[in-house]
Design a protein around this motif. Structure first.
Motif, PDB file in Angstrom:
ATOM      1  N   THR A  21       0.819  -1.212   0.139  1.00 35.08           N
ATOM      2  CA  THR A  21       0.027   0.000  -0.052  1.00 35.08           C
ATOM      3  C   THR A  21       0.748   1.267   0.115  1.00 35.08           C
ATOM      4  O   THR A  21       1.721   1.414   1.200  1.00 35.08           O
ATOM      5  N   ALA A  22       0.525   2.095  -0.753  1.00 36.20           N
ATOM      6  CA  ALA A  22       1.244   3.352  -1.004  1.00 36.20           C
ATOM      7  C   ALA A  22       1.078   4.188   0.242  1.00 36.20           C
ATOM      8  O   ALA A  22      -0.110   4.237   0.511  1.00 36.20           O
ATOM      9  N   VAL A  23       1.899   4.988   0.623  1.00 36.04           N
ATOM     10  CA  VAL A  23       1.972   6.000   1.860  1.00 36.04           C
ATOM     11  C   VAL A  23       2.632   7.318   1.503  1.00 36.04           C
ATOM     12  O   VAL A  23       3.654   7.156   1.385  1.00 36.04           O
ATOM     13  N   THR A  24       1.885   8.631   1.077  1.00 33.25           N
ATOM     14  CA  THR A  24       2.348   9.548   0.707  1.00 33.25           C
ATOM     15  C   THR A  24       2.401  10.596   1.846  1.00 33.25           C
ATOM     16  O   THR A  24       1.221  10.738   2.296  1.00 33.25           O
ATOM     17  N   SER A  25       3.556  11.236   2.136  1.00 32.49           N
ATOM     18  CA  SER A  25       3.458  11.947   3.401  1.00 32.49           C
ATOM     19  C   SER A  25       4.311  13.268   2.825  1.00 32.49           C
ATOM     20  O   SER A  25       5.155  13.449   1.743  1.00 32.49           O
ATOM     21  N   PHE A  26       3.708  14.568   3.459  1.00 36.71           N
ATOM     22  CA  PHE A  26       4.104  15.844   3.055  1.00 36.71           C
ATOM     23  C   PHE A  26       3.797  16.752   4.148  1.00 36.71           C
ATOM     24  O   PHE A  26       2.752  16.636   4.670  1.00 36.71           O
ATOM     25  N   ILE A  43       2.344  20.676  10.015  1.00 35.87           N
ATOM     26  CA  ILE A  43       1.716  19.464  10.267  1.00 35.87           C
ATOM     27  C   ILE A  43       2.156  18.796   9.248  1.00 35.87           C
ATOM     28  O   ILE A  43       2.327  18.763   8.046  1.00 35.87           O
ATOM     29  N   ASP A  44       2.229  17.208   9.492  1.00 33.50           N
ATOM     30  CA  ASP A  44       2.714  16.380   8.837  1.00 33.50           C
ATOM     31  C   ASP A  44       1.504  15.585   8.323  1.00 33.50           C
ATOM     32  O   ASP A  44       0.725  14.794   9.062  1.00 33.50           O
ATOM     33  N   ALA A  45       1.442  15.593   7.206  1.00 31.05           N
ATOM     34  CA  ALA A  45       0.044  15.102   6.255  1.00 31.05           C
ATOM     35  C   ALA A  45       0.398  13.743   5.707  1.00 31.05           C
ATOM     36  O   ALA A  45       1.174  13.724   5.140  1.00 31.05           O
ATOM     37  N   VAL A  46      -0.371  12.727   5.928  1.00 28.61           N
ATOM     38  CA  VAL A  46      -0.374  11.370   5.208  1.00 28.61           C
ATOM     39  C   VAL A  46      -1.425  11.052   4.444  1.00 28.61           C
ATOM     40  O   VAL A  46      -2.776  11.238   4.815  1.00 28.61           O
ATOM     41  N   TRP A  48      -2.999   7.927   1.986  1.00 27.20           N
ATOM     42  CA  TRP A  48      -2.890   6.568   1.926  1.00 27.20           C
ATOM     43  C   TRP A  48      -3.662   6.158   0.542  1.00 27.20           C
ATOM     44  O   TRP A  48      -4.363   6.630  -0.080  1.00 27.20           O
ATOM     45  N   GLY A  49      -2.928   5.163  -0.097  1.00 32.60           N
ATOM     46  CA  GLY A  49      -3.523   4.476  -1.253  1.00 32.60           C
ATOM     47  C   GLY A  49      -2.653   5.087  -2.597  1.00 32.60           C
ATOM     48  O   GLY A  49      -2.071   5.784  -2.698  1.00 32.60           O
ATOM     49  N   GLU A  50      -3.338   4.507  -3.667  1.00 32.25           N
ATOM     50  CA  GLU A  50      -2.960   4.923  -5.022  1.00 32.25           C
ATOM     51  C   GLU A  50      -3.114   6.240  -5.440  1.00 32.25           C
ATOM     52  O   GLU A  50      -2.335   6.795  -6.083  1.00 32.25           O
ATOM     53  N   ARG A  51      -4.213   6.719  -4.749  1.00 31.51           N
ATOM     54  CA  ARG A  51      -4.518   8.117  -5.019  1.00 31.51           C
ATOM     55  C   ARG A  51      -3.423   9.109  -4.594  1.00 31.51           C
ATOM     56  O   ARG A  51      -2.798  10.179  -5.365  1.00 31.51           O
ATOM     57  N   GLY A  52      -2.721   8.825  -3.353  1.00 34.75           N
ATOM     58  CA  GLY A  52      -1.680   9.730  -3.087  1.00 34.75           C
ATOM     59  C   GLY A  52      -0.432   9.559  -3.829  1.00 34.75           C
ATOM     60  O   GLY A  52       0.178  10.221  -4.380  1.00 34.75           O
ATOM     61  N   GLN A  53      -0.370   8.131  -4.444  1.00 32.98           N
ATOM     62  CA  GLN A  53       0.743   8.097  -5.051  1.00 32.98           C
ATOM     63  C   GLN A  53       0.772   8.889  -6.480  1.00 32.98           C
ATOM     64  O   GLN A  53       1.740   9.382  -7.005  1.00 32.98           O
ATOM     65  N   LYS A  54      -0.285   8.762  -7.187  1.00 28.07           N
ATOM     66  CA  LYS A  54      -0.477   9.565  -8.097  1.00 28.07           C
ATOM     67  C   LYS A  54      -0.378  11.020  -8.186  1.00 28.07           C
ATOM     68  O   LYS A  54      -0.060  11.808  -9.151  1.00 28.07           O
ATOM     69  N   MET A  55      -0.947  11.404  -7.044  1.00 30.67           N
ATOM     70  CA  MET A  55      -0.802  13.125  -6.664  1.00 30.67           C
ATOM     71  C   MET A  55       0.635  13.410  -6.284  1.00 30.67           C
ATOM     72  O   MET A  55       1.064  14.619  -6.271  1.00 30.67           O
ATOM     73  N   ALA A  56       1.635  12.711  -5.865  1.00 31.29           N
ATOM     74  CA  ALA A  56       2.674  12.863  -5.269  1.00 31.29           C
ATOM     75  C   ALA A  56       3.447  13.820  -6.194  1.00 31.29           C
ATOM     76  O   ALA A  56       4.242  14.808  -5.861  1.00 31.29           O
ATOM     77  N   GLN A  57       3.494  13.596  -7.435  1.00 26.00           N
ATOM     78  CA  GLN A  57       4.356  14.171  -8.368  1.00 26.00           C
ATOM     79  C   GLN A  57       3.918  15.721  -8.607  1.00 26.00           C
ATOM     80  O   GLN A  57       4.746  16.625  -8.922  1.00 26.00           O
ATOM     81  N   HIS A  58       2.736  16.213  -8.071  1.00 25.59           N
ATOM     82  CA  HIS A  58       2.236  17.523  -8.049  1.00 25.59           C
ATOM     83  C   HIS A  58       2.359  18.092  -6.813  1.00 25.59           C
ATOM     84  O   HIS A  58       2.097  19.308  -6.691  1.00 25.59           O
ATOM     85  N   LEU A  59       2.668  17.376  -5.776  1.00 20.05           N
ATOM     86  CA  LEU A  59       2.596  17.865  -4.405  1.00 20.05           C
ATOM     87  C   LEU A  59       4.198  18.306  -4.101  1.00 20.05           C
ATOM     88  O   LEU A  59       4.989  17.397  -3.432  1.00 20.05           O
ATOM     89  N   THR A  60       4.521  19.332  -4.501  1.00 18.78           N
ATOM     90  CA  THR A  60       5.936  19.923  -4.306  1.00 18.78           C
ATOM     91  C   THR A  60       6.201  21.074  -3.605  1.00 18.78           C
ATOM     92  O   THR A  60       5.243  21.471  -3.463  1.00 18.78           O
ATOM     93  N   LYS A  61       7.530  21.217  -3.053  1.00 16.80           N
ATOM     94  CA  LYS A  61       7.701  22.226  -2.056  1.00 16.80           C
ATOM     95  C   LYS A  61       7.161  23.560  -2.698  1.00 16.80           C
ATOM     96  O   LYS A  61       7.154  24.054  -4.072  1.00 16.80           O
ATOM     97  N   GLY A  62       6.444  24.267  -1.875  1.00 15.12           N
ATOM     98  CA  GLY A  62       5.863  25.587  -2.223  1.00 15.12           C
ATOM     99  C   GLY A  62       4.600  25.757  -2.641  1.00 15.12           C
ATOM    100  O   GLY A  62       3.948  26.625  -2.717  1.00 15.12           O
ATOM    101  N   CYS A  90      -1.624  14.066  10.562  1.00 15.10           N
ATOM    102  CA  CYS A  90      -3.002  13.835  10.091  1.00 15.10           C
ATOM    103  C   CYS A  90      -3.349  13.133   8.869  1.00 15.10           C
ATOM    104  O   CYS A  90      -2.431  12.863   8.410  1.00 15.10           O
ATOM    105  N   ARG A  91      -4.346  12.457   8.633  1.00 15.79           N
ATOM    106  CA  ARG A  91      -4.591  11.459   7.566  1.00 15.79           C
ATOM    107  C   ARG A  91      -5.415  12.469   6.733  1.00 15.79           C
ATOM    108  O   ARG A  91      -6.458  13.089   7.041  1.00 15.79           O
ATOM    109  N   VAL A  92      -5.032  12.610   5.470  1.00 20.86           N
ATOM    110  CA  VAL A  92      -5.535  13.487   4.573  1.00 20.86           C
ATOM    111  C   VAL A  92      -6.841  12.728   3.779  1.00 20.86           C
ATOM    112  O   VAL A  92      -6.812  11.503   3.612  1.00 20.86           O
ATOM    113  N   ILE A  93      -7.962  13.594   3.918  1.00 25.55           N
ATOM    114  CA  ILE A  93      -9.236  12.966   3.311  1.00 25.55           C
ATOM    115  C   ILE A  93      -9.211  13.644   1.650  1.00 25.55           C
ATOM    116  O   ILE A  93      -9.675  12.945   0.983  1.00 25.55           O
ATOM    117  N   ASP A  94      -8.928  15.058   1.518  1.00 24.52           N
ATOM    118  CA  ASP A  94      -8.933  15.639   0.433  1.00 24.52           C
ATOM    119  C   ASP A  94      -7.808  16.743   0.228  1.00 24.52           C
ATOM    120  O   ASP A  94      -7.371  17.320   1.330  1.00 24.52           O
TER     121      ASP A  94
END
Length: 147
Positions: A21-26, A43-46, A48-62, A90-94
């Motif tokens: 399972t993918a766990v994306t944190s930022f 706050i450390d946001a987490v 979970w799942g494929e959605r976070g894995q796909k969004m990770a490339q867009h979740l960049t510093k700044g 926290c666990r990210v919902i959206d």
């Protein structure tokens, strides 16, 4: 529930559990207070799942986002120097993007909802109509309302 306008402090990081399972944190920063009492909270946001894995490339510093989360908790720990430390998790919902870095540098803003299948530049804009079903209620639509 926790909803805050935040700036990402570094690029998102994707890790995987032993079951795959993918766990994306930022880390996200937001301001509290105003004037000379204004301070930055992290706050450390987490996500979970494929959605976070796909969004990770867009979740960049700044990147500026509107974060919706739950399971907010304070995690206490001992620092290397022996002092006590704490961080909020926290666990990210959206996640909604509040404009791209380019938009922000040009002074533009605006929220854009980002779901797992869209890149930020492909998200629907207010000018693009969304397909929604709207039944034909006729001229006397309010006659059926019991109050």
């Amino acid at each position: 529930m926790f909803i805050k306008l935040c700036n990402l402090g570094r690029d998102a990081e994707v890790r995987f559990t032993s079951s795959g399972t993918a766990v994306t944190s930022f880390p996200c920063a937001y301001s509290i207070g105003y004037g000379d009492k204004k301070k930055t909270q992290w706050i450390d946001a987490v996500l979970w799942g494929e959605r976070g894995q796909k969004m990770a490339q867009h979740l960049t510093k700044g990147t500026k986002i509107l974060l919706t989360a739950d399971d907010v908790e304070l995690e206490q720990f001992q620092k290397r120097d022996g002092s006590q430390g704490a961080k909020i998790r926290c666990r990210v919902i959206d996640v909604e993007f509040a404009g791209s870095k380019q938009d922000q540098s040009q002074g533009q803003g605006g929220y854009g909802h980002h779901s797992a299948g869209y890149a930020p530049s492909q998200r629907p804009t207010p000018q693009q109509p969304t397909q929604q079903y709207m039944p034909d209620l006729g001229d006397n639509w309010d006659d059926d309302i019991p109050f």
